[in-house]
Design a protein around this motif. Sequence first.
Motif, mmCIF file in Angstrom:
data_model
loop_
_atom_site.group_PDB
_atom_site.id
_atom_site.type_symbol
_atom_site.label_atom_id
_atom_site.label_comp_id
_atom_site.label_asym_id
_atom_site.label_seq_id
_atom_site.Cartn_x
_atom_site.Cartn_y
_atom_site.Cartn_z
ATOM 1 N N GLU A 1 6.388 14.544 7.813
ATOM 2 C CA GLU A 1 5.721 14.685 9.104
ATOM 3 C C GLU A 1 4.314 14.088 9.062
ATOM 4 N N SER B 1 2.920 11.051 11.452
ATOM 5 C CA SER B 1 1.737 11.163 12.290
ATOM 6 C C SER B 1 0.683 10.111 11.937
ATOM 7 N N GLU C 1 1.705 7.372 17.157
ATOM 8 C CA GLU C 1 0.925 8.232 18.045
ATOM 9 C C GLU C 1 1.629 9.585 18.181
ATOM 10 N N ALA C 2 0.863 10.626 18.441
ATOM 11 C CA ALA C 2 1.414 11.979 18.558
ATOM 12 C C ALA C 2 2.478 12.056 19.651
ATOM 13 N N THR C 3 2.271 11.357 20.752
ATOM 14 C CA THR C 3 3.262 11.408 21.833
ATOM 15 C C THR C 3 4.567 10.750 21.414
ATOM 16 N N ALA D 1 6.382 13.208 19.130
ATOM 17 C CA ALA D 1 6.977 14.274 19.941
ATOM 18 C C ALA D 1 8.246 13.787 20.637
#
Length: 108
Positions: free
Chosen positions: A81, A85, A89-91, A94
């Motif tokens: 993970e 990251s 990008e975090a989006t 997700a």
Amino acid sequence: MEQWQLLALLDSAVDGLTMGQICDGLGLLPPSATKLVDKMVRDALVYRVPNPNDRRNVIILAAEKGRGLFEQTSGRVARYEDRLSEEFEATDVAKLQHMLGALISAKS
């Protein structure tokens, strides 16, 4: 993947989980959750005990073997993970996690 996710849920639940809580936590329908728990019971990763508050239900708890497996693999998962990251990008991460979850649920 679902086995690890269930072990992670159980790791954060001191008194175990009901099947309803497992369904909610993993986003599974009851038949899929039962099939998953049955397999993990056969593999000695989890076990069932009667629910002291409701005799119609059972509580699912992580067995020693399941806790050991979770501890062994959680470090690897955290490192993976972290790498994701760092590279995305975090989006995007997700979205990927959501899509993988939907794929796994569809397969069940």
